[in-house]
Design a protein around this motif. Sequence first.
Motif, PDB file in Angstrom:
ATOM      1  N   ASP A 204      16.850   6.035  36.411  1.00  0.00           N
ATOM      2  CA  ASP A 204      18.154   6.584  36.818  1.00  0.00           C
ATOM      3  C   ASP A 204      18.003   7.583  37.966  1.00  0.00           C
ATOM      4  O   ASP A 204      18.842   7.646  38.873  1.00  0.00           O
ATOM      5  CB  ASP A 204      18.839   7.269  35.633  1.00  0.00           C
ATOM      6  N   ASP A 205      16.921   8.361  37.922  1.00  0.00           N
ATOM      7  CA  ASP A 205      16.712   9.401  38.927  1.00  0.00           C
ATOM      8  C   ASP A 205      15.994   8.894  40.172  1.00  0.00           C
ATOM      9  O   ASP A 205      15.774   9.664  41.122  1.00  0.00           O
ATOM     10  CB  ASP A 205      15.919  10.567  38.321  1.00  0.00           C
TER      11      ASP A 205
ATOM     12  N   ARG B 193      15.147   7.352  32.168  1.00  0.00           N
ATOM     13  CA  ARG B 193      15.643   8.473  32.973  1.00  0.00           C
ATOM     14  C   ARG B 193      15.006   8.456  34.364  1.00  0.00           C
ATOM     15  O   ARG B 193      15.662   8.789  35.368  1.00  0.00           O
ATOM     16  CB  ARG B 193      15.349   9.789  32.265  1.00  0.00           C
TER      17      ARG B 193
ATOM     18  N   ARG C  92      19.949   9.798  23.190  1.00  0.00           N
ATOM     19  CA  ARG C  92      20.124   9.230  24.531  1.00  0.00           C
ATOM     20  C   ARG C  92      21.398   8.394  24.619  1.00  0.00           C
ATOM     21  O   ARG C  92      22.148   8.498  25.585  1.00  0.00           O
ATOM     22  CB  ARG C  92      18.903   8.368  24.884  1.00  0.00           C
TER      23      ARG C  92
END
Length: 493
Positions: A165-166, A162, A116
């Motif tokens: 982030d999304d 994630r 990552r």
Amino acid sequence: MPQGFVKPALSRVLGNRPDFTALVMLCVGAVVLFLPLSLRDADTWWHMAAGQWMMAHHTVPMTDPFTRSVAGHPWLDHEWLAEVVLAAAYALAGYLGLTLLTAAAVALAMGCIVRRLSQCVALPVCVLVCSLAFVCMIPQILARPHILVLPILTWWSSLLLRAMDDNTPPPLWTALALVPWCNMHGSFVLGGIMALGCAVVQVARQHTLANAGRWAMFLLLCLVAVCINPSGVHGAFFPLDHLLHPMRYQGVREWLPPDFSRLQPIEVALLVLLYASLTRSIMLSRSAALAVVCLGYEAITHQRHELVAGAVGPFLLLPALRRSFPSVSQGGAVQGGRSVWLRVCGVLVLALGVLGLRVRFPLPVSPVGGAEVALQHVPPALQAQPVFNDDTLGGYLIFRHIPPLLDGRAELFPQAFRLSMFDALLGHDADFNTIARQYAVCWTFAAPAWPLNAHLAQDPAWERLYTDHFATVYARKACLPAPTQQGADTPTP
């Protein structure tokens, strides 16, 4: 050499490629494999004994089958799945199997962190952060359930990052990861708290009913997943006992703060973070800063949480690191598919070579050391009699099918009983005599530093059978077999 050339050169040599992640995993696994730190913890042995019991009886114990003091008392074995895995590894390859299992778990966790970070930040920063994370983990790298769930913890942290982030919750099916997690270690509660925190932050940020509904569905599935265990809802909320009743675990070594009279890994990590934040203006969001503060506080108050700081900390810092140290290859395509897989194959060959060396040169001595040797000096007839022991040696007694009075399962024993045992070990005659009469104790098995050993040395009713730097054995003379009594003047080590 100019800095503008060094960073692209490093990226070309190692870069954001799967062979770099595989190389880091190999290095980490080799360190754990050749430094057998994982077998130095006393609780490993009762975990394995529990796994062997379950493999033999094909069920999860609901009452204690091992001790003499609380035999038959209700026992919620919330780590049963990890214990079966540990017992299977030992059955397949002995001490080497346990070391390999531990090395594989740590390597997988570090691989998740490296993969990552290498996608987002400059390579030197990635190496530095991952090195600090691994250093924080080292004191707690033990062949115990918390290490087996380490890959799940790092994957879960990456998944939630994630999702942030999304701006959307993770896929619903990922909640199933909590099923094995909750059956292997109580740290699944941390996973739930992390998911709840991400949901609160994202819903507060977006203020959309649809997003709140998706997060609510994900959290509900997480709650259902943690209830899939032998004890159902009770098993799902049992780990909260550590948070709600901290005094019940008073004196348990693994929940004590680190020994700050010596330099600790968490100190190094925090100092590096402080230096970087002062020199590079690393700015965290309010929620991330709060999480880092909580993580740091837990790590300096409970030594076990140093491991959590190393596993979760890099993901909390990643958004700020990404802004301050962007990857020079960020947004570029991964090059040379064939050459990448050739490098991966090369790393796998190296891994097989490392494994071969460990098989060719096994551990030179048994990791249990003096405990195993000390028991060899206890006659079999005496081993069948009640023993007084300290908690660090109780796990090995269970592994050798000798019922102890005390072991590392702090939640199983009443606090008053544990404190009375510790007082007896500290040389309080009244406590020892009371316990000795209640359980008809015939011999003692304790670390040599306990004052109890000095008291028994002055008591003519007791005889020392063995002592070394690891364990000391005393026996009540009235309980010794006749041949041993005739040879009582035989010198002992």
